[in-house]
Write an enzyme that holds these catalytic residues in place. Sequence first.
Site, PDB file in Angstrom:
ATOM      1  N   CYS A 128      31.446  37.364  47.153  1.00  0.00           N
ATOM      2  CA  CYS A 128      31.356  37.991  48.554  1.00  0.00           C
ATOM      3  C   CYS A 128      31.282  36.830  49.878  1.00  0.00           C
ATOM      4  CB  CYS A 128      29.445  38.976  48.904  1.00  0.00           C
ATOM      5  SG  CYS A 128      29.894  39.650  49.771  1.00  0.00           S
TER       6      CYS A 128
ATOM      7  N   HIS B 246      30.266  41.831  44.755  1.00  0.00           N
ATOM      8  CA  HIS B 246      29.031  41.375  43.774  1.00  0.00           C
ATOM      9  C   HIS B 246      28.781  41.265  41.810  1.00  0.00           C
ATOM     10  CE1 HIS B 246      26.893  39.773  47.732  1.00  0.00           C
ATOM     11  NE2 HIS B 246      27.812  40.639  48.287  1.00  0.00           N
TER      12      HIS B 246
ATOM     13  N   GLU C 232      27.137  39.846  40.213  1.00  0.00           N
ATOM     14  CA  GLU C 232      25.829  39.320  39.375  1.00  0.00           C
ATOM     15  C   GLU C 232      25.020  41.094  39.617  1.00  0.00           C
ATOM     16  OE1 GLU C 232      26.882  39.135  42.250  1.00  0.00           O
ATOM     17  OE2 GLU C 232      25.287  38.792  44.196  1.00  0.00           O
TER      18      GLU C 232
HETATM   19  N1  GLN Z   1      28.598  38.554  55.847  1.00  0.00           N
HETATM   20  C1  GLN Z   1      29.539  38.759  55.103  1.00  0.00           C
HETATM   21  C2  GLN Z   1      29.903  40.427  55.420  1.00  0.00           C
HETATM   22  O1  GLN Z   1      29.037  40.857  56.055  1.00  0.00           O
HETATM   23  C3  GLN Z   1      29.314  38.837  53.252  1.00  0.00           C
HETATM   24  C4  GLN Z   1      28.537  39.354  52.610  1.00  0.00           C
HETATM   25  C5  GLN Z   1      27.583  39.289  51.742  1.00  0.00           C
HETATM   26  O2  GLN Z   1      28.008  38.003  51.503  1.00  0.00           O
HETATM   27  N2  GLN Z   1      27.615  39.833  50.747  1.00  0.00           N
HETATM   28  O3  GLN Z   1      31.217  40.146  55.283  1.00  0.00           O
END
Ligand code: GLN
Length: 575
Positions: free
Chosen positions: A402, A528, A530
């Site tokens: 992410c 994600h 994970e």
């Molecule tokens: N802050 C970034 C976004 O909102 C990444 C978010 C995250 O890593 N879950 O896109």
Amino acid sequence: MFRAKAGGKIQWASRPSETTMTKYVFVTGGVVSSIGKGIATACLGTLLKARGLKISIQKIDPYLNVDAGTMNPHQHGEVFVTEDGAETDLDLGHYERFVDQDLGPLSNMTTGAVYRSVIERERRGDYLGNTVQVIPHITDEIKDRIRANALENDADVAIIEIGGTIGDIESLPFTEAIRQMKMDEGFDNVMYVHVTLIPFVGPKNEMKTKPTQHSVRELRNIGITPDILICRTKMPLSNEMKNKIAMFCDIAPDSIIEGLDAEHIYQLPTTFERQGFASRVLKRLQLPDNPPQLSGWEKVEKTLSAPQHRLKVALCGKYMEHAAQPDTYISVVESVEHGALANEASAEIKWINAEDKEGIAQELADCDALIVPGGFGERGVEGKIEAIRHARENGLPFLGLCLGLQTAVIEYARNVAGLEGAHSTEFNPETPHPVIAMLKEQRTIDQKGGTMRLGAYPCSVMSNTLAEKMYGESLILERHRHRFEVNPRYHRTLEAAGLVISGTSPDKRLAEMIELKDHPFFIASQFHPEFKSRPTRAHPLFTGLIAAGLKRQTDRSQRNGHGVSEISELHRSIA
Ligand code: GLN
């Protein structure tokens, strides 16, 4: 009662239960919090499922937040995201990992969500002018949600964990509701498991049963007698102690299960099995006790006790996050473990402070792989970019998650594509090259998470890429939780500079995965992974990262003149 249909739409139906075939196990906790009630609940799910039973699992959180989405991860640990995009308590992550089953939107119930439904109905006039009260309206809503989750999963056994500690004011409506369930569903169909702590106290380090007795008394005051006690303890319970607890708590001695501290939580399913936990539950519920299929967990247990390899994985985050609350990245940490298990290895995590940009290269020197996890806020971003530059230039296996993908794109844009000052508009709205930005359509995607892209989305995997090699599939479903995206205006420039966009949304508009060609393992995902990794079924990106880390370790040692057998010897000696 209300019923949940596939897709999470809730429909109302009449009570009482259509789920009389379902048996209910309620898990409560006593003495103190954080004694592993969630893990015990998850293990019970694992052991029943291993016997071929269909189960559902649900967490009740007696706080007033409607869901965990707005809760500070420093205080409360990670926000776990389910397939359908619910932002939930991290315990649901344990449930999914142990039981190996995706959880639906009804799996997490909070006081806030319960009251909101009842109050909305009251405002609509559904109560026809009646006085709306905790009993029966709130308790009915709670019972309806418990039954709805069981029904949605067509469960033979529904397992429900009540968060908090018995005696808490805020859990009273829930304990009252689960007490009533015994009348509603029948004595043979409802049971209670209570998890307590046996502390060591005094100069002689004596084990004390009194807190357990008090906690059971508290439960009985509200009309619930536990059928099984799980006593968390550092030392085995003597028969004498079991008999004492049994007598004071009105429980058969063989229904007292020892919750001995384990070195690793993944040893617990097999440990609880040997203690006869599931068999006791099935006996009480008058269900057949088929032999469990636990070969996956037995293998996990074996690898944990004698890993063939060891490696060090750097996790580069904000200092405060991991120092104050290791649970902030719990799914990532667990997934590293899964990837290691799949490679018959044991991974040590080295936390790298992203705010110490200057020290990063040195910190990474003894690591075999790097992960840059998700995150919000600008702090530490430049350090993460620096860590990724180091990994890219030095062939260090890298997995970005992410924000980890976003920082990898920024790094590539700045240092390879020559886009000076490239940044995310999250951190610098004035950047000359907004390679990461919030897209207009994103703002209207999902009411529930405001502007967040939440939950599972499909991703097409490009052929002949590392991503394809890892997944072995051309269309995957992965979970998201973010606002920003790789700006489509820059896709072509970045690709021309050598960045491979190896996963996209099926309409090709959004970059979901990126990778590099001339690197042993450099891959990042906007989603994600994970959230979908399991101990008995590691996520391919984590398995791949660990395999690449082990390969790098072997290659390096060979370059330094050590043979493979000597390296294994080295691993054993480190162990
Ligand atoms: N802050 C970034 C976004 O909102 C990444 C978010 C995250 O890593 N879950 O896109």
